[in-house]
Design a protein around this motif. Structure first.
Motif, mmCIF file in Angstrom:
data_model
loop_
_atom_site.group_PDB
_atom_site.id
_atom_site.type_symbol
_atom_site.label_atom_id
_atom_site.label_comp_id
_atom_site.label_asym_id
_atom_site.label_seq_id
_atom_site.Cartn_x
_atom_site.Cartn_y
_atom_site.Cartn_z
ATOM 1 N N SER A 1 -1.855 -5.052 0.158
ATOM 2 C CA SER A 1 -2.518 -5.656 -1.005
ATOM 3 C C SER A 1 -3.064 -4.598 -1.956
ATOM 4 O O SER A 1 -3.046 -4.769 -3.171
ATOM 5 C CB SER A 1 -3.661 -6.560 -0.534
ATOM 6 O OG SER A 1 -3.193 -7.543 0.359
ATOM 7 N N ASP B 1 -4.136 -6.577 4.023
ATOM 8 C CA ASP B 1 -3.711 -7.982 4.011
ATOM 9 C C ASP B 1 -4.828 -8.849 3.447
ATOM 10 O O ASP B 1 -5.502 -9.581 4.172
ATOM 11 C CB ASP B 1 -3.345 -8.419 5.433
ATOM 12 C CG ASP B 1 -2.762 -9.824 5.480
ATOM 13 O OD1 ASP B 1 -2.599 -10.452 4.415
ATOM 14 O OD2 ASP B 1 -2.469 -10.303 6.599
ATOM 15 N N ASP C 1 -4.592 -11.440 1.606
ATOM 16 C CA ASP C 1 -4.307 -12.876 1.673
ATOM 17 C C ASP C 1 -4.912 -13.511 2.915
ATOM 18 O O ASP C 1 -5.370 -14.652 2.879
ATOM 19 C CB ASP C 1 -2.794 -13.124 1.662
ATOM 20 C CG ASP C 1 -2.162 -12.768 0.325
ATOM 21 O OD1 ASP C 1 -2.894 -12.633 -0.663
ATOM 22 O OD2 ASP C 1 -0.926 -12.607 0.278
#
Length: 970
Positions: free
Chosen positions: A162, A465, A467
């Protein structure tokens, strides 16, 4: 798919690793780590061979994925011609299973989009085998086995990270980290950095700022060995906010001089030629390595560049000149296409205003020399972001980075000893960062690394990450704590113990975060008010006993990992908290003449001795693995650093000749001996404040002998419990041991409460020298359920209402935005925050609402105190406020910072906020008798509401660090 790995298959070379001839050295090194990981489990080392191979045309058929197969060959490579379908992806990998060359086996193909992608794919295999990322950093050994079954996806492509650059900063390295690497590795050399680079990559990071206060990364390798190893392994190097052009700040100290080619002044105006040459040689030497080049210029040793007499324009003009020179040098000696060279300017401390300028002076914003340069914004050094990009800035070329802190050496008080950061704060602040466009670079100051592994792992996981762990998961920090405990210890123990360990991690870190160890002292928590000291001491004791129980029962394989990552930080932090809690209590007891002060002083001494033993044990356990890591001073800081720090001062008193009784109301700390001339009537307010059915009175003894007392009442609705009392000679007389405490428990018989009128009962404490009167006000309404069907209606008791933010009565959303409860957040219970907080939703004219209902008896003027997390104004307008409305009145603003508020050393308002971990705003309002409603409705994006306290204007609750405990609601 279930894959079986066996020691036999490794011995028979059925399981082996294969790489191509042109495999990169760093990738082969990572494969070597993974082979050693498997050896740690199976006691036999797989071979890593060189051979040409091609990726399979088809992965394993679906029907084959239902069987358990034995793992054969592990092929690993870095994609070159798009054969794995990873073209254009950054730091990604594909894992694919295909039929093996031997019957009943499957082969695993790991293909990376680039060097780091391949390394992450290899380490993913270790992770699937249950290997800890701390296997070599912390000697976390797996359980030995002859066979292991793991779940491997038939075909899997990893995400792109990310955040582009994700890493940590080794800082404030002496005395702890410096002694550690000197003892273990002989210095800040490539032997030490190999362990650190490996740790970083196993945690899915890629970016490092090395130790720099005494070390010289590009010389200590020896020579360039550190840099060469980083480049080989795939670690992107950087340097701190005051070390431009790939040269450590420490280097200049050794090369400067009257006859030096670099001159003898870190001053670009007076020594332009020397400083330029210094930067030029740094770029020539190290520009060939993968680096994020720091640009800009600050003073030596983390100081300002021009001094106090320079104007804003002077500083901005100098930085413009510096940036132009540095970009020219980078173009000449690194790459003429500057867009291909990652560069970073840190807007740290005094540099931030230079970027923005003011109404009279144009800042650096928009300057062409910053085109493509990542602007690294910063927190306030204590885990709270300073400004974030507004909408007009979010799409700029080069993007934004964030410099965050889990360790700091500076004002108002340093924190460096053990982890004292709650990852709930990390989630809140770093989601603010990501949602406001800070996505190019995240780096966190971890000090010595050791004991910050838990929050560091979360920080890097979130950066990799987002998300999974970001805004979409409001329980992210709770779930990650559980995951960390499970990943670390499930191979050693059962699920219940892992849950207990998760509770330990959360428990100690929240307590330490509420008041960091160095900033803790005897005046922080109230010795008696609202029972906060006793409740915290009980919690600390419970967590320490739990940690001890798990440690004592742990297997040999589990004992050291549990010690280093859980037991030590729990014991170190909480023993220190208890020492200061007891010191404050000791001072209170001595102040009222209670002989129990002496026993209390003994307890303080025991905690102090335990602190030494805890640190000594850290330095000797496991053959001194962590020698040096506990050496930072950590007790009684009175300034920003250890200068003039003070160990606890305890009071001991000579017991009185007479054994007199002292009665104390724990709620308020009020006391009396009930003597003829000095006695006073006490009031026990607990039962009216909380609607509780029981309360306590503390009885102390002034002497070393035994004092006796009788407790009686004529109020039929009051029960005086004899539980735990020691009878003297009949059922009516009870003793208070010499130097001791007796707790008298008071109850309410609800069946005897008639009507709704307030009542006042009386308790008398009688003794040889005592005639003590205690009034007990009771409001029958407190003990009756509301007939209106409302939930969470608070009732005004003696002098205030205290409401946890999560106990609202009503909530209204505004489109996608709404108040969300952040569980187990902040100083007490939880927090309420509008989410999403940043982005397009900020333009919405509608705002969410949160309403609290409460009853008061008297009309009049009241003070509402809003308490929020210690965030800073998110934008340059310097506003941090919240809208609220009382009943049907106008919408008003509660401001949490003054107009002249600054996130800087010397601003008392900011300093108190980060020390106390809270900000507050007090506003005046008029309330009507009966039901009232307080509605909060939006405000500054960063605000997390934690608690609300309402009081009459002419009264004030007694001091408590956590503010009054939540009062009665029905």
């Amino acid at each position: 798919m279930n894959i079986r790995i066996t020691a036999e298959s490794i011995r028979n070379k059925k399981l082996r690793f294969v790489h191509k001839e042109d495999a990169m050295p760093g990738v082969k090194r990572a494969a070597g780590y993974v082979c050693k990981d498997l050896e740690a489990i199976f006691s036999v080392l797989p071979e890593d061979e060189t051979a040409e191979f091609t990726l399979p045309e088809n992965s394993l058929p679906a029907e084959g994925a239902t069987k358990t197969c034995e793992l054969g060959t592990v092929y690993y490579m870095t994609e070159k011609d798009g054969e794995a379908g990873l073209t254009g992806r950054r730091e990604s990998y594909r894992m694919e299973l295909a039929a093996g060359s031997m019957e009943g086996t499957v082969d695993l193909y790991i293909t990376g989009s680039d060097k780091r992608g391949t390394v992450y794919g290899l380490f993913k295999l270790s992770e699937l085998c249950g290997i800890s990322p701390f296997i070599n950093w912390g000697d976390v050994r797996p359980v030995k086995s002859e066979e292991l079954v793991i779940d491997v996806p038939v075909s899997f492509v990893s995400r792109e990270p990310s955040v582009r650059f994700r890493g940590f900063f080794i800082n404030d390295e002496w005395p702890a980290f410096g002694n550690f690497v000197t003892e273990r590795f002989g210095g800040f050399n490539s032997r030490a950095y190999e362990r650190i680079f490996e740790l970083l990559l196993r945690l899915k990071g890629n970016y490092l700022w090395p130790a720099m206060w005494s070390a010289q990364f590009y010389l200590d390798g020896p020579g360039l060995a550190n840099a060469e190893l980083a480049d080989e392994m795939g670690v992107v190097m950087g340097a701190s906010h005051h070390e431009p052009c790939i040269r450590n700040g420490e280097e200049y100290k050794y090369v400067r001089g009257k006859d030096s080619i670099y001159g003898d002044a870190w001053d670009f105006r007076k020594n332009r030629e020397g400083i330029t040459r210094f930067w030029e040689d740094g770029l020539k030497r190290s520009g060939k390595f993968e680096t994020v080049i720091t640009v800009g210029m600050r003073g030596e040793a983390d100081s300002t560049i021009l001094g106090k007499n320079a104007t804003l324009k002077d500083n901005i003009d100098l930085l413009r000149d510096v940036l132009k020179t540095q970009n020219r040098l980078i173009g000449e000696y690194v790459n003429a296409d500057l867009d291909k060279v990652p560069r970073m300017l840190a807007l740290y401390k005094e540099v931030e205003p230079f970027f923005y300028g003011d109404k009279d002076t144009e800042g650096l914003a928009g300057d062409p020399e910053l085109d493509g340069v990542t602007l690294m914004l910063c927190d306030d050094n204590h885990g709270n972001l300073r400004t974030v990009p507004d909408e007009s800035m979010r799409g700029r070329k080069g993007g934004f980075g964030m410099y965050y802190h889990y360790d700091y050496h500076g004002s108002p008080v340093s924190y460096e000893w053990t982890n004292s950061s709650a990852i709930s704060r990390t989630w809140d602040q770093m989601t603010n960062a990501y949602e406001s466009g800070i996505r190019e670079l995240w780096i966190v100051n971890v000090g010595d690394i050791y004991s910050n592994e838990f929050p560091l792992s979360y920080f890097l996981e979130m950066a990799y990450d987002y998300d999974t762990w970001g805004l979409g998961n409001e329980k992210s920090y709770i779930e990650y704590t559980e995951l960390f405990a499970d990943r670390m210890f499930s191979k050693y123990t059962d699920k219940d113990t892992c849950s207990r360990i998760s509770a330990l991690l959360e428990g100690y870190s929240r307590i330490a975060h509420n008041r960091r160890p160095e900033a803790m002292n005897d005046t922080i928590y109230a010795p008696l008010a609202y029972g906060e000291r006793q409740a915290l001491d009980d919690k600390c004791r419970q967590l320490m006993e739990e940690a001890q129980d798990i440690y004592d029962k742990a297997s040999e394989e589990m004992k050291f990992p549990f010690y280093e990552f859980v037991y030590y930080p729990v014991m170190a932090n909480l023993n220190l908290q208890r020492m200061w809690l007891e010191t404050g209590y000791n001072h209170y007891l001595a102040g009222i003449g209670a002989a129990a002060a002496n026993a209390s002083a003994d307890k303080v001494d025991a905690y102090y001795d335990a602190d030494k033993k805890i640190v000594d044990e850290l330095h000797t356990i496991h053959d001194g693995w962590w020698y040096g890591m506990g050496l930072s001073e950590h007790i009684g800081f009175r300034r920003w650093n250890e200068e003039e720090c003070r160990n606890p001062i305890t009071y001991r008193l000579h017991p009185a000749n007479k054994n007199r009784v002292i009665a104390v109301i724990p709620e308020t700390g009020e006391y009396t001996e009930g003597s003829v001339w000095t006695g006073k009537t006490l009031v026990l307010p607990d039962l009216i404040r909380y609607g509780k059915e029981s309360a306590e009175i503390y009885l102390y003894n002034t002497g070393a002998g035994t004092a006796w007392f009788k407790a009686e009442t004529e109020s039929d609705f009051i029960n005086i419990s004899k539980e735990g009392l020691i009878s003297v000679d009949d059922d009516e007389k009870y003793e208070i041991p010499g130097c001791g405490l007796t707790v008298l428990k008071i109850g309410i018989d609800k069946d005897k409460l008639k009507g709704d009128e307030a009542l006042t009962g009386v308790i008398k404490i009688l003794g040889e020298y005592a005639d003590i009167k205690i009034e007990v006000p009771v409001d029958p309404v407190m003990y009756k359920q509301s007939g209106e069907g409302n939930s969470h209606v608070f009732v005004f008791g003696d002098d205030h209402i205290s409401m946890e933010a999560c106990h609202f009565n009503d909530m209204k959303a505004a489109g996608e935005r709404g108040y969300r409860c952040l569980e187990r957040f902040g100083k007490t219970e939880s927090g309420m925050k509008i989410l999403p907080a940043f982005g397009d939703c900020e333009k919405n004219s509608e705002v969410p609402e949160l309403s609290y209902d409460f009853d008061v008896k008297d009309e009049g003027s009241y003070i509402i105190k809003f308490l929020i997390a210690p965030v800073n104004p998110p934008y340059r307008d310097n506003r941090l406020d919240m809208n609220y409305r009382v009943n049907d009145g106008e919408i008003c603003k509660a401001a949490f910072v003054a107009d002249d508020f600054k996130v800087t050393d010397g601003c008392d308002e900011w300093e108190q906020g980060v020390l106390d971990q809270i900000r507050f705003s007090e506003v005046k309002c008029s309330l009507k008798p009966g039901r009232n409603r307080l509605t909060v409705c939006g405000g500054s994006a960063a605000i997390v509401l934690e608690k609300i306290v309402i009081r009459k204007e002419d009264s004030k609750p007694v001091y408590s660090y956590l503010e009054p405990s939540e009062t009665y609601f029905r």
